[in-house]
Write a protein that holds these residues in place. Structure first.
Motif, mmCIF file in Angstrom:
data_model
loop_
_atom_site.group_PDB
_atom_site.id
_atom_site.type_symbol
_atom_site.label_atom_id
_atom_site.label_comp_id
_atom_site.label_asym_id
_atom_site.label_seq_id
_atom_site.Cartn_x
_atom_site.Cartn_y
_atom_site.Cartn_z
ATOM 1 N N LEU A 1 32.690 32.043 61.080
ATOM 2 C CA LEU A 1 32.907 32.515 59.721
ATOM 3 C C LEU A 1 31.965 31.807 58.747
ATOM 4 C CD1 LEU A 1 34.552 34.534 58.159
ATOM 5 C CD2 LEU A 1 36.384 32.846 57.937
ATOM 6 N N GLU A 2 31.641 30.560 59.020
ATOM 7 C CA GLU A 2 30.684 29.843 58.180
ATOM 8 C C GLU A 2 29.319 30.543 58.208
ATOM 9 O OE1 GLU A 2 33.933 27.129 59.315
ATOM 10 O OE2 GLU A 2 32.606 28.424 60.476
ATOM 11 N N GLU A 3 28.901 30.972 59.391
ATOM 12 C CA GLU A 3 27.634 31.695 59.509
ATOM 13 C C GLU A 3 27.697 33.041 58.803
ATOM 14 O OE1 GLU A 3 26.505 29.741 63.868
ATOM 15 O OE2 GLU A 3 27.426 31.725 63.728
ATOM 16 N N GLU A 4 28.862 33.675 58.864
ATOM 17 C CA GLU A 4 29.020 34.953 58.163
ATOM 18 C C GLU A 4 28.868 34.769 56.658
ATOM 19 O OE1 GLU A 4 29.223 37.946 59.202
ATOM 20 O OE2 GLU A 4 29.458 37.607 61.353
ATOM 21 N N MET A 5 29.413 33.685 56.114
ATOM 22 C CA MET A 5 29.277 33.442 54.680
ATOM 23 C C MET A 5 27.819 33.152 54.318
ATOM 24 S SD MET A 5 32.211 33.996 53.325
ATOM 25 C CE MET A 5 32.546 35.220 54.616
ATOM 26 N N MET A 6 27.102 32.452 55.188
ATOM 27 C CA MET A 6 25.676 32.239 54.937
ATOM 28 C C MET A 6 24.925 33.569 54.952
ATOM 29 S SD MET A 6 24.381 28.682 56.706
ATOM 30 C CE MET A 6 22.792 28.856 55.889
ATOM 31 N N ALA A 7 25.288 34.443 55.883
ATOM 32 C CA ALA A 7 24.655 35.761 55.931
ATOM 33 C C ALA A 7 24.942 36.556 54.658
ATOM 34 C CB ALA A 7 25.141 36.535 57.162
ATOM 35 N N LEU A 8 26.138 36.379 54.097
ATOM 36 C CA LEU A 8 26.463 37.066 52.846
ATOM 37 C C LEU A 8 25.664 36.486 51.685
ATOM 38 C CD1 LEU A 8 30.295 37.762 53.019
ATOM 39 C CD2 LEU A 8 28.358 39.130 53.809
#
Length: 236
Positions: free
Chosen positions: A50-57
């Protein structure tokens, strides 16, 4: 030159065939638009956290919202804060509901390094996005009559701080990766998304798609590697 490989697989839950990235095993098959997101807005070493997903956002915010591309793609012109907040909401909802992780799976690890604030205008967008996320999350996930269902932990101040920190990190990385976000959005993201989607509709299960993109001169080449027959390349 950035290179990302995908394979056409069946998504039985969604009932369609889509491009599954070979560089992140946990990602589901998606449309050409999702393939462009996976290729450009995710890091090659991502594992699906989820941390990587937030970076992608954060990269999405810089590449598609700040460039104006999102308005070009859609007839619905939302403020950037609403668009970013809605995307945060859908991403965390997917983990909370579809993956069955519940509240515990939606609590982000704090970043090890201090997250410096962005410019005031950018921070206003980020705060507005968090307000939109908070206002919608509990309403969409709390059952009837439930007063304490665990959703509060997801929108707790400490978790919001972590969400914002990871988004800021992605936003800054997006600025480094795509200094000309307008050109990158329209000359990289758009041709990848439309080209991969056209190919998805005529490719066969097991076929591979190789996306090659130059982040400096914005040149894109898509290569279709069918299960049977010779591969062919075309400039997107």
């Amino acid at each position: 030159m950035l290179t990302r490989k995908f394979v056409l697989e069946e998504d039985f839950e969604q009932g369609f065939q889509g491009w599954k990235p070979l560089f992140v095993n946990s990602f589901d098959p998606g449309t050409g638009y999702v393939a462009a997101h996976d290729a450009l807005e995710h890091a090659h070493g991502d594992s699906g956290t989820l941390e990587e997903e937030m970076m992608a956002l954060g990269r999405f915010w810089w590449l598609r919202l700040e460039s104006g591309y999102a308005d070009y793609w859609s007839t619905l012109h939302y403020p950037k804060a609403i668009s970013l907040g809605s995307t945060v909401l859908s991403t965390i909802n997917e983990v909370y509901n579809d993956a069955g992780a519940g509240p515990d799976g939606c609590l982000l690890q704090p970043r090890k390094h201090r997250s410096a604030l962005l410019d005031p205008g950018e921070e206003t967008v980020l705060e507005g996005a968090m307000e939109h996320f908070v206002s919608k999350f509990a309403v969409e996930n709390a059952g009837p009559g439930e007063e304490s269902d665990g959703t509060g932990a997801v929108t707790d101040a400490s978790n919001l701080l972590a969400i914002k920190a990871w988004i800021r990190a992605g936003y800054r990385d997006g600025r480094r990766r795509f200094p000309d976000n307008y050109g990158a959005a329209f000359e990289l993201f758009h041709p990848i998304a439309t080209g991969a989607e056209k190919l998805r509709k005529r490719a066969e299960l097991g076929d591979e798609l190789v996306i090659s993109a130059s982040l400096t001169d914005h040149r894109v080449v898509l290569t279709h590697r069918p299960m049977e027959g010779r591969p062919y390349r075309f400039d997107a």
